[in-house]
Motif scaffolding. Structure first.
Motif, short mmCIF file in Angstrom:
data_model
loop_
_atom_site.label_atom_id
_atom_site.label_comp_id
_atom_site.label_asym_id
_atom_site.label_seq_id
_atom_site.Cartn_x
_atom_site.Cartn_y
_atom_site.Cartn_z
N ALA A 244 7.41 2.67 -3.96
CA ALA A 244 6.96 1.42 -4.56
C ALA A 244 8.14 0.52 -4.90
CB ALA A 244 6.14 1.70 -5.82
N ALA B 99 4.21 4.14 -9.18
CA ALA B 99 4.34 2.73 -8.83
C ALA B 99 4.38 1.85 -10.07
CB ALA B 99 3.19 2.30 -7.93
N SER C 119 -2.82 2.16 -4.15
CA SER C 119 -2.23 3.49 -4.04
C SER C 119 -3.35 4.48 -3.72
CB SER C 119 -1.56 3.89 -5.35
OG SER C 119 -1.16 5.25 -5.32
N GLU D 111 0.83 -1.21 0.00
CA GLU D 111 0.00 0.00 0.00
C GLU D 111 0.86 1.26 0.00
OE1 GLU D 111 -3.55 2.01 2.76
OE2 GLU D 111 -2.49 0.22 3.44
N LEU D 112 0.54 2.19 -0.90
CA LEU D 112 1.15 3.51 -0.91
C LEU D 112 0.18 4.50 -0.28
CD1 LEU D 112 2.79 3.80 -4.45
CD2 LEU D 112 3.96 3.61 -2.25
N MET E 273 0.68 8.71 -7.39
CA MET E 273 1.54 7.71 -6.75
C MET E 273 1.41 6.37 -7.48
SD MET E 273 1.23 8.47 -2.62
CE MET E 273 -0.48 7.92 -2.51
N ALA E 274 0.19 6.06 -7.93
CA ALA E 274 -0.02 4.81 -8.66
C ALA E 274 0.74 4.80 -9.97
CB ALA E 274 -1.52 4.61 -8.91
N GLY F 82 6.11 8.27 -5.01
CA GLY F 82 5.40 7.01 -5.18
C GLY F 82 6.26 5.98 -5.87
N GLY G 181 -5.74 3.07 -8.04
CA GLY G 181 -5.54 4.42 -7.51
C GLY G 181 -6.86 5.09 -7.15
#
Length: 336
Positions: free
Chosen positions: A224, A248, A239, A179-180, A244-245, A220, A264
């Motif tokens: 990641a 990642a 995320s 998990e972010l 951030m996704a 991110g 996301g």
């Protein structure tokens, strides 16, 4: 007022309550309001007035926040009585406090704020509210209820829906997730994580690792990368926002995990946003997270021009976006 009023003092008390109500703020919902401790609000001058609005933004490093300011500009352009000044706190709590204080010195009629973090911004938000200035809090909350209205989506519910998507679609037989998270002191970060954990409860899904990436794409990617090295058996990633996704996804590709499912949140209807990332297959899904910009301007109009009240909380709708409906959702949101 002390709570026991006699003679002419009763009329004076009624006049004060009428003045607060006519202005259209919701100070009557504040702590202590039952005993008459809430301050009088500034007067609503109706359509003939001119109004200064201060917009205090947590940062402009996130595309979501750029879009929020743009949505406010677009909506405010349709209200000739409004002039809006914008400030970017650049993820600095002290700077955002200073910027709000500057707005107060400039004599704004209403404050719109998306706080960087909840607790550090609570005091200055309450200061504005206690001065009788309507305060609209967008997206991220402050502590307590010293504000006029909170406008935003239900982040716990969004996280819960994300967890259910993992449990029902991505990992129906269970599995390991990394998990972010967003900025630790911001309320959406905690609420989305709490909701996600609710959504995967009793579904044999385990969050084996998590890291704060402050809502930023570059961070991110860095976080990641570290998570995937520490947990090479992770089967999917959650995320808490789309930038951030996207970071990642780069980390996953670099780790030879180009097929890693990543989900996301934000779903901005712009070419570089999360909806298009889902349509292109970079993200498995995202959730629409409205900016609240147009709703904030509508609330400001009710308060300052129409002399009406607004709800203490205005919950905005969300929606799951997958590859099957991404093109449709994108088109719908750009028609509105």
């Amino acid at each position: 007022m002390s709570g026991i009023l006699r003679g002419g003092a009763v009329l004076a008390g009624l006049a004060l309550v009428s003045a607060v109500t006519a202005c259209g703020t919701t100070h009557e919902n504040a702590p202590g309001a039952a005993s008459g401790a809430a301050p009088a609000a500034k007067q609503c001058h109706g359509p003939s007035g001119k109004y200064k609005i201060g917009m205090s933004q947590a940062n402009l490093a996130e595309p979501y926040r750029v879009r929020m300011d743009d949505d406010i500009r677009k909506a405010a352009a349709g209200v000739p009585q409004f002039s809006v000044s914008y400030a970017d706190a650049a993820q600095d709590n002290a700077k955002q406090v200073e910027q709000v204080n500057t707005f107060l010195t400039q004599g704004i009629d209403l404050l719109i704020i998306s706080p960087n973090e909840a607790t550090p911004l609570t005091g200055v938000v309450k200061k504005a509210y206690d001065q009788g200035i309507p305060v609209l809090v967008l997206d991220r909350k402050v502590d307590g209820d010293g504000y006029t209205s909170f406008i935003g989506a239900d982040n716990v519910d969004i996280g819960r829906q994300a967890g259910k998507f993992f449990a029902e679609k991505l990992l129906p037989h269970g599995g390991k997730v990394v998990e972010l998270k967003g900025l630790a002191g911001s309320t959406p970060a905690k609420e989305r994580s709490d909701g996600f954990n609710e959504g995967i409860t009793d579904r044999n899904i385990t969050v084996v690792g998590s890291a704060d990436a402050d809502w930023l794409r570059d961070k991110g990617q860095q976080q990641a990368d570290a998570l995937l090295k520490a947990h090479p058996d992770a089967q999917a990633m959650f995320s808490e926002n789309d930038p951030m996704a996207e970071g990642a996804r780069i980390a996953a590709q670099n780790a030879g995990r180009a097929d890693l499912p990543i989900v996301g949140i934000d779903g901005l209807p712009v070419p570089e946003g999360g909806i298009k990332a889902v349509e292109a297959g970079r993200l498995s899904a995202t959730f629409i997270y409205p900016t609240g910009g147009k709703e904030a301007v509508a609330a400001a109009k009710k308060l300052l021009i129409d002399c009406q009240t607004v709800p203490k909380t205005q919950t905005l709708p969300t929606r799951l976006v997958t590859r099957e409906n991404a093109a449709q959702v994108y088109a719908e949101l750009n028609r509105s």
